[in-house]
Design an enzyme around this catalytic site. Structure first.
Site, PDB file in Angstrom:
ATOM      1  N   ASN A  31      17.848  34.287  22.357  1.00  0.00           N
ATOM      2  CA  ASN A  31      17.341  35.263  21.486  1.00  0.00           C
ATOM      3  C   ASN A  31      18.127  36.087  20.605  1.00  0.00           C
ATOM      4  OD1 ASN A  31      14.829  34.362  22.644  1.00  0.00           O
ATOM      5  ND2 ASN A  31      14.637  36.127  23.836  1.00  0.00           N
ATOM      6  N   HIS A  73       2.052  33.512  24.570  1.00  0.00           N
ATOM      7  CA  HIS A  73       1.954  33.230  22.931  1.00  0.00           C
ATOM      8  C   HIS A  73       0.899  33.145  22.475  1.00  0.00           C
ATOM      9  CE1 HIS A  73       3.128  30.088  19.822  1.00  0.00           C
ATOM     10  NE2 HIS A  73       4.201  30.984  19.602  1.00  0.00           N
ATOM     11  N   HIS A 117       1.442  28.185   8.811  1.00  0.00           N
ATOM     12  CA  HIS A 117       1.982  28.489  10.179  1.00  0.00           C
ATOM     13  C   HIS A 117       0.784  28.171  11.127  1.00  0.00           C
ATOM     14  CE1 HIS A 117       2.713  31.532  13.481  1.00  0.00           C
ATOM     15  NE2 HIS A 117       3.832  30.660  13.652  1.00  0.00           N
ATOM     16  N   ARG A 131       6.222  22.754  14.597  1.00  0.00           N
ATOM     17  CA  ARG A 131       7.044  22.483  15.700  1.00  0.00           C
ATOM     18  C   ARG A 131       6.914  21.189  16.358  1.00  0.00           C
ATOM     19  NH1 ARG A 131      11.045  26.866  14.566  1.00  0.00           N
ATOM     20  NH2 ARG A 131      10.227  28.961  14.662  1.00  0.00           N
TER      21      ARG A 131
END
Length: 696
Positions: A52, A602, A445, A385
């Protein structure tokens, strides 16, 4: 509006975004320190913390540094602190966190020894291990090593972004006249193609591991045997570079080519952080800094003996299941069978998937069925992704081979996944899949798939829309909602989003979806205003949000306005939270918690009480400026009453967490939420909840 004091001696009503993010990473570090977390998992949390931090410096620190280098204060966008002061505060915070992480690592290694697991260095190698290491070095390591004699070069080599290097210093013997200087320097790049942790032969009940860095240190004499030196030492260094992509404007080159070139150029971006072993010789350090041109606005971080501790994410299991989290078996969705036609079942009613508690196989199965079904005419999907080995991609290629019209909007600028996405884009394009590369100036996105099927000579539409990526690997680690529906009103509007990708000078209108960049901000304002009016009129009101990040100042102001009107607001924010809750006269009806546990939280979830007629949306959008104004995002309404209840149940389970929930407050101390109620660890409780639903 009431102003309050926050860090950095500034008076403001917002928490700085970068400092808030560092507090999130401190929560990750808390997991590494938590003795109730299985031992090897604690090491892996250390790896996540380090990974991170690498990404933070490549992106956020680099952005602030550009503001400082431009001679701008940046107060208005940085939450009331100047860019220069913020850089200094970030550096000091990171130095403190790195020091804490080293103490935690030392403690974990002590606990591993109690479990007969020993991580040894080059000074602790036994005779038996020495033979194994020498053979391993010659066979696997030596052929992969890149060793640069920097003392002999006029120009210092460009170090790769985030690669780890051993800075070697040789004090030359008097009889060696090869070099004018007494000291000679070299750099050894730690090869990424070899596992960082080398498992050595077991001795009785004892298991041994040596880190690749130390294995190389043990074999330094092997590498530099041609030189005559009186002493040799090697210390780790690492440089982090600005990860901003610089895309050229050459109209003759394809977009794939431009992104590909830009990704390659990232490896030589401006340095923003230099990390070094704090025990390195001062002369060696000065030599390196001078040669590399590292200046005072770069972050100099004295660290420990090892860098790239992100590699601890892959620490070997050693067959010790007792030192790992117990694996869960993802559950089925009640009434949605993996045998038979998913189209037929979804035509009857909506279904909700909550991964990883329930199996992601439904998404793959739906696409595979669509690829083979002769009734399916077209498939459109957004890709952000993909997994390294993607069944999603193979299903889409399969569909194209079967004559379906397959359209893939693939985001080539998905940060740090550009290379993987470029590779998949080229592969799909060569197999007949139609690719769309988004909208100029906007990242795509949103996560949605639209399917057209001919039923009884009529067009029937199906969609699934998600809060997370269509990625089999992360679906085992990230919590995300995915809605499967044949609601034709929603389906038609999802198709409008795909139409916008192809003809983006026409702005579509939506009655059901909330779509960025044109509508989300104002839609959120309206939804919040409605709760304010409901409160004023004595109707039931309330706002519940689950987000990854909350940093948009205007949205925060609107939530403050709702709080001053008395609206109760419950926020579950995993990461950045620039809102400061619990401040009298500004945010006293707002509570914020953050949950960091086994899985990465998430989902984006918006719940508005709406005078008893609750409105619920699942979304790809966080409350950040980029998600509201410069990305394509979809927030999808939930209309099915059973699914509404399910979502409300799952939110309440998360909100009741008093084991892994941290209270976000003006103190910014990441205090665990403690109360006298029955212990609720929400991620474990959610799995039980879905087990009970399945059994019922």
């Amino acid at each position: 509006m009431t102003e309050i004091k926050i860090d950095s001696n500034t008076t403001n009503q917002y928490r700085n975004r970068e400092l808030s993010w560092l507090q999130f990473n401190a929560r990750v570090l808390q997991e590494a320190a938590d003795t109730s977390v299985p031992l090897i998992e604690r090491l892996r949390f250390l790896g996540i913390f380090s990974n991170n931090l690498d990404e933070f410096f490549k992106v956020r620190y680099a952005t602030v540094k550009r503001i400082a280098d431009a001679g701008k204060g940046g107060k208005s966008v940085l939450g009331g602190i100047t860019a220069k002061d913020l850089l200094e505060e970030i550096t000091q915070t990171v130095i403190h966190q790195q020091s804490t992480s080293l103490r935690i690592l030392k403690s974990i290694k002590g606990e591993l020894q109690k479990e007969n697991i020993f991580v040894i260095d080059e000074t602790e190698v036994s005779e038996t291990q020495s033979q194994f290491i020498s053979e391993y070095f010659i066979r696997k390591v030596s052929p992969a090593l890149v060793t640069i004699m920097i003392g002999e070069l006029e120009q210092f080599p460009s170090l790769k972004d985030s690669a780890a290097y051993l800075a070697v210093r040789m004090v030359m013997s008097k009889e060696d006249e090869t070099f004018e200087e007494k000291n000679n320097y070299a750099l050894i790049e730690i090869p990424k193609v070899i596992e960082r942790f080398v498992v050595l032969p077991q001795e009785g009940d004892k298991q041994y591991i040596i880190i690749l860095d130390d294995l190389i240190r043990y074999c330094l004499h092997n590498i530099f045997s041609i030189f005559k030196y009186s002493s040799i030492s090697a210390h780790m260094i690492k440089i982090t570079r600005d990860a901003e992509l610089d895309i050229d404007s050459d109209l003759s080159r394809s977009f794939i080519d431009k992104i590909s070139k830009s990704v390659k150029n990232r490896s030589v971006g401006d340095p923003v952080r230099f990390v070094y072993d704090k025990k390195i010789d001062r002369k060696t350090l000065k030599y390196l800094l001078d040669k590399m041109g590292v200046d005072e606005t770069d972050s100099l971080i004295p660290g420990g003996r090892y860098h790239n501790r992100r590699d601890y994410m892959g620490f070997p299991s050693l067959g010790r299941e007792d030192l790992l989290y117990e694996k869960i078996t993802p559950l089925r969705i009640p009434d949605l069978k993996l045998q038979g036609s998913l189209f037929e079942m979804i035509a009857q009613k909506d279904f909700l998937l909550y991964a990883p508690y329930q199996t992601f196989s439904y998404v793959v199965k739906f696409l595979r069925e669509a690829a083979l079904d002769p009734k399916v005419r077209a498939i459109k999907i957004t890709i952000y992704r993909l997994a390294q080995v993607s069944h999603i991609a193979s299903s889409l290629i399969n569909a194209a081979k079967n004559g379906k019209e397959v359209t893939v909007q693939i985001e080539l600028q998905a940060r740090f996944d550009e290379e993987a996405n470029i590779s998949y884009a080229e592969q799909m394009q060569s197999e007949g899949v139609q690719l769309i590369f988004g909208v100029s100036g906007l990242k795509v996105h949103c996560k949605a798939c639209y399917i057209e099927r001919i039923e009884n000579e009529k067009l029937k539409r199906y969609v699934f829309v998600s809060t997370g990526n269509f990625n089999e690997s992360t679906a085992r680690l990230y919590t995300d909602y995915t809605l499967f529906t044949s609601n034709q009103k929603i389906c038609k509007e999802i198709n409008k989003v795909f139409d916008f990708f192809e003809v983006n000078y026409k702005i579509k209108k939506y009655k059901h979806l909330i779509v960025s960049p044109h509508y989300t901000r104002n839609a959120l304002y309206h939804l919040i205003d409605t709760e304010i009016e409901n409160k004023k009129n004595g109707n039931s009101s309330g706002i519940k949000l689950k987000l990854n990040s909350l940093s948009d100042f205007k949205i925060i102001d609107k939530l403050y306005q709702a709080s001053r009107a008395g609206v109760e607001i419950k926020l579950i924010v995993r990461g950045i939270c620039c809102l400061i809750p619990g401040v009298k006269g500004m945010s006293e009806t707002i509570e914020v918690i953050s949950i960091v546990d086994k899985f990465l939280e998430h989902p984006r979830l918006f719940i508005f009480e709406n005078a008893g007629d609750t409105k619920i949306y699942i979304s790809s959008a966080d409350f950040m400026g980029r998600n509201l104004d410069s990305r394509v995002e979809i927030s999808c309404p939930i209309y099915d009453e059973a699914i509404k209840k399910e979502i409300l149940d799952t939110f309440e389970i998360s909100w009741s967490d008093n084991v892994k929930a941290r209270v976000i407050s003006d103190k910014q101390d990441n205090a665990y939420r403690k109360n006298r109620k029955e212990k609720v660890r929400s991620q474990f409780k959610l799995y039980e909840y879905y087990q009970q639903k399945l059994n019922a």
